[in-house]
Design an enzyme around this catalytic site. Structure first.
Site, PDB file in Angstrom:
ATOM      1  N   ASN A 132      -4.755   6.041  -1.602  1.00 33.11           N
ATOM      2  CA  ASN A 132      -4.158   6.307  -0.453  1.00 33.11           C
ATOM      3  C   ASN A 132      -3.432   7.718  -0.182  1.00 33.11           C
ATOM      4  O   ASN A 132      -3.014   8.196   1.036  1.00 33.11           O
ATOM      5  CB  ASN A 132      -3.263   5.041   0.280  1.00 33.11           C
ATOM      6  CG  ASN A 132      -3.909   3.870   0.707  1.00 33.11           C
ATOM      7  OD1 ASN A 132      -5.209   4.050   0.917  1.00 33.11           O
ATOM      8  ND2 ASN A 132      -3.417   2.937   0.607  1.00 33.11           N
ATOM      9  N   SER A 161       1.104  -1.255   0.026  1.00 31.00           N
ATOM     10  CA  SER A 161       0.127  -0.016  -0.094  1.00 31.00           C
ATOM     11  C   SER A 161       0.824   1.319  -0.125  1.00 31.00           C
ATOM     12  O   SER A 161       0.330   2.374  -0.187  1.00 31.00           O
ATOM     13  CB  SER A 161      -0.960   0.065   1.370  1.00 31.00           C
ATOM     14  OG  SER A 161      -1.517  -1.252   1.607  1.00 31.00           O
ATOM     15  N   GLU A 205      -5.136  -0.551  -8.464  1.00 32.03           N
ATOM     16  CA  GLU A 205      -4.069   0.239  -9.198  1.00 32.03           C
ATOM     17  C   GLU A 205      -2.904  -0.598  -9.458  1.00 32.03           C
ATOM     18  O   GLU A 205      -2.318  -1.301  -9.006  1.00 32.03           O
ATOM     19  CB  GLU A 205      -3.607   1.191  -7.976  1.00 32.03           C
ATOM     20  CG  GLU A 205      -4.644   2.087  -7.471  1.00 32.03           C
ATOM     21  CD  GLU A 205      -4.100   2.855  -6.183  1.00 32.03           C
ATOM     22  OE1 GLU A 205      -4.576   4.072  -5.978  1.00 32.03           O
ATOM     23  OE2 GLU A 205      -3.461   2.239  -5.351  1.00 32.03           O
ATOM     24  N   HIS A 243      -1.902  -3.206  -6.898  1.00 33.77           N
ATOM     25  CA  HIS A 243      -2.501  -3.001  -5.541  1.00 33.77           C
ATOM     26  C   HIS A 243      -4.106  -3.151  -5.608  1.00 33.77           C
ATOM     27  O   HIS A 243      -4.871  -2.491  -5.907  1.00 33.77           O
ATOM     28  CB  HIS A 243      -2.192  -1.571  -5.156  1.00 33.77           C
ATOM     29  CG  HIS A 243      -2.617  -1.124  -3.922  1.00 33.77           C
ATOM     30  ND1 HIS A 243      -3.065   0.137  -3.513  1.00 33.77           N
ATOM     31  CD2 HIS A 243      -2.652  -1.581  -2.625  1.00 33.77           C
ATOM     32  CE1 HIS A 243      -3.308   0.371  -2.506  1.00 33.77           C
ATOM     33  NE2 HIS A 243      -3.125  -1.002  -1.832  1.00 33.77           N
TER      34      HIS A 243
END
Ligand code: NAI
Length: 380
Positions: free
Chosen positions: A187, A116, A149, A137
Site C-alpha cells: 500500500n 492496512s 505481509e 496483513h
C-alpha cells in the site's frame, strides 16, 4: 490449533475460510449478528461452488464448514493459539479489542491485526506483553490472493514472528516481512499507480480510458488504474491514499487528488454505486481509448518510473528485502513484474532520467528520486 477471527466482514470471513481449509478449528466473533449470518451464508456458497467445480469432496466441504463457529461473544476466543483481528479500521476500537483479547487469551496466544494502515506498535501498546502482537496483513479476497505481509512492531518478539510466519506459510501463502511503517510494502509502493494516473488525467494529458489502455495493453498490468479504483471503491482507495499521505507527515509523493475526493463526496464510489470514473449503469458504453502509442508509452513510462522509485526507496529505508519487495507487488497486486527487476531491465540511469525530467519540469518534491537510485547510477 484453534484460530480466532474478530470481525466477520470481507477480510475476516476470507481469513476464516483459509484457516478452516487448512484444518484449524475457527471461531469468528462479530458484534453484528447480521454480519455473522452473511459470513456463514458466504462460506456455504463458496464450499458448494468448490464442490461443484470438483475442488473439494462433499465430505471435505462439510468438514470445513463444521470447523467454523460464529459467535457474538468474545469469550469464545479462549483457547485460541492465534487470533487475527479484522474489524473496522479505527485505532481506538482496535486497541479496545486487543485489551479485551489480552484478558481472555492465554499467554502464548499470538495476537495479530489485519490492519492496512494503522501502526502495529500502537495497537500492541494496548496489551501487557506487546511481544506477542504483530501485523498479519492479507489481501482481498484472502482465499485467492497469495500474498500476506508479516509486520513485526518494534516491540514484537522474534519468536512471535517465526511462529506466525510458519503458520501462514503452512497455509500455502507467500509471506513477506515488512517494517511497521505506513502502508507496509504494497500500500506504500503502489500509491503512484493510482495517484499519478489521476494527476495525468487532471492535467488533461489523457482520459481514464486511454491511461487504462496504456497501462494494460502497453504495460501488461492486469487492470488499469481507473478500472481498478472503480473496482476497489473510491471510499476505500481514497481513505488509504489519504491515510498514507497523512502518516508520512504530508510527503507530497503521496498527495491525494481532488478528482477522487470529489467522487467520494458525490457518492460515486465506483462499480458498487454504478458510477465512478466510468459509468456502470445499464446501457452505458465504455469510452474508447486514444490508441496513440507514443502518448500511451509516455504515460506508462512516467507511472512505472514513479512506482520503481517507491520500490527503490522502500529498499533504501529497509522496509523489506529486495526479494520481498518484488514478491509483494507481483503476488499482492498482480504486477506483471517485480519493480526492482523492472528497474534493472529499463536501467537505473533511464529511470533516474525520467524522474529528474519530471522534477525539473514541476519543481515539486513529489518527483524527487530516491537517493539509492541516484547512488546506483553514480556508482555503477
Ligand atoms: P468490513 O467492514 O467488511 O468488516 C468489519 C467487521 O467488523 C464488520 O462485520 C463489523 O460488524 C465488525 N466489527 C466492528 N467493530 C467490531 C468490534 N468491536 N467487535 C467485533 N466486530 C466488530 O471490513 P473489512 O474490509 O473486512 O476490513 C477489516 C480490516 O481489514 C480493516 O482493518 C481493513 O483495513 C483491513 N483490510 C481490508 C482490506 C480490504 O480490501 N477490504 C484488505 C486488507 C486489510
Amino acid at each position: 490449533m484453534k484460530v480466532g477471527i474478530v470481525g466477520a466482514g470481507a477480510m475476516g470471513s476470507g481469513i476464516a475460510q483459509v484457516a478452516a481449509q487448512n484444518g484449524h478449528e475457527v471461531v469468528i466473533v462479530d458484534t453484528q449478528r447480521a454480519a455473522l449470518e452473511k459470513s456463514r451464508q458466504g462460506h456455504e456458497k463458496i464450499m458448494a461452488r468448490l464442490q461443484e467445480k470438483g475442488k473439494l469432496s462433499e465430505e471435505e466441504s462439510k468438514a470445513i464448514l463444521k470447523r467454523i463457529k460464529y459467535d457474538t461473544g468474545m469469550a469464545s476466543m479462549e483457547n485460541c493459539a492465534l487470533v487475527i483481528e479484522a474489524i473496522v479500521e479505527n485505532i481506538e476500537v482496535k486497541k479496545e479489542i486487543f485489551r479485551h483479547l489480552d484478558e481472555l487469551c492465554g499467554e502464548d496466544c499470538i495476537l495479530a491485526s489485519n490492519t492496512s494502515s494503522l501502526s502495529i506498535a500502537s495497537i500492541a501498546s494496548a496489551v501487557k506483553d506487546p511481544g506477542k502482537v504483530l501485523g498479519i496483513h492479507f489481501f482481498n479476497p484472502a482465499p485467492l490472493m497469495p500474498l500476506v505481509e508479516i509486520i513485526p512492531a518494534i516491540t514484537t518478539a522474534a519468536e512471535t514472528v517465526d511462529k506466525a510466519k510458519s503458520i501462514i506459510d503452512a497455509w500455502g501463502k507467500v509471506t513477506v516481512l515488512a517494517k511497521d511503517t505506513p502502508g507496509f510494502i504494497v500500500n506504500r509502493v503502489a500509491r503512484p499507480f493510482y495517484s499519478e494516473a489521476v494527476r495525468i488525467y487532471e492535467e488533461g494529458m489523457a482520459d481514464p480510458a486511454t491511461i487504462d489502455w496504456a497501462m494494460t495493453e502497453l504495460g501488461g498490468f492486469r487492470m488499469g488504474p481507473f478500472t481498478l479504483m472503480d473496482f476497489i471503491g473510491h471510499d476505500v482507495n481514497y481513505a488509504v491514499t489519504e491515510s498514507v499521505w497523512t502518516a508520512f507527515f504530508y510527503d507530497p509523493r503521496y498527495k491525494p487528488n481532488f478528482s477522487q475526493k470529489r467522487l467520494v463526496e458525490a457518492g460515486r464510489l465506483g462499480r458498487k454505486t454504478g458510477f465512478g470514473f466510468y459509468d456502470y449503469s445499464e446501457g452505458a458504453t465504455k469510452p474508447e481509448p486514444n490508441r496513440d502509442e507514443e502518448l500511451g508509452k509516455a504515460i506508462l513510462d512516467r507511472i512505472v518510473a514513479m512506482l520503481i522509485n517507491e520500490a527503490v526507496d522502500a529498499l533504501h529505508l529497509g522496509i523489506a528485502s529486495a526479494k520481498d519487495i518484488d514478491l509483494a507487488m507481483t503476488k499482492g497486486v498482480n504486477y506483471p513484474k517485480g519493480l526492482l527487476a523492472w528497474a534493472d531491465e529499463i536501467g537505473p540511469a533511464e529511470v533516474l532520467k525520467r524522474l529528474d525530467a519530471l522534477y525539473d519540469d514541476y519543481r515539486e518534491d513529489r518527483y524527487r528520486a530516491s537517493v539509492l537510485l541516484r547512488r546506483k547510477v553514480k556508482f555503477s
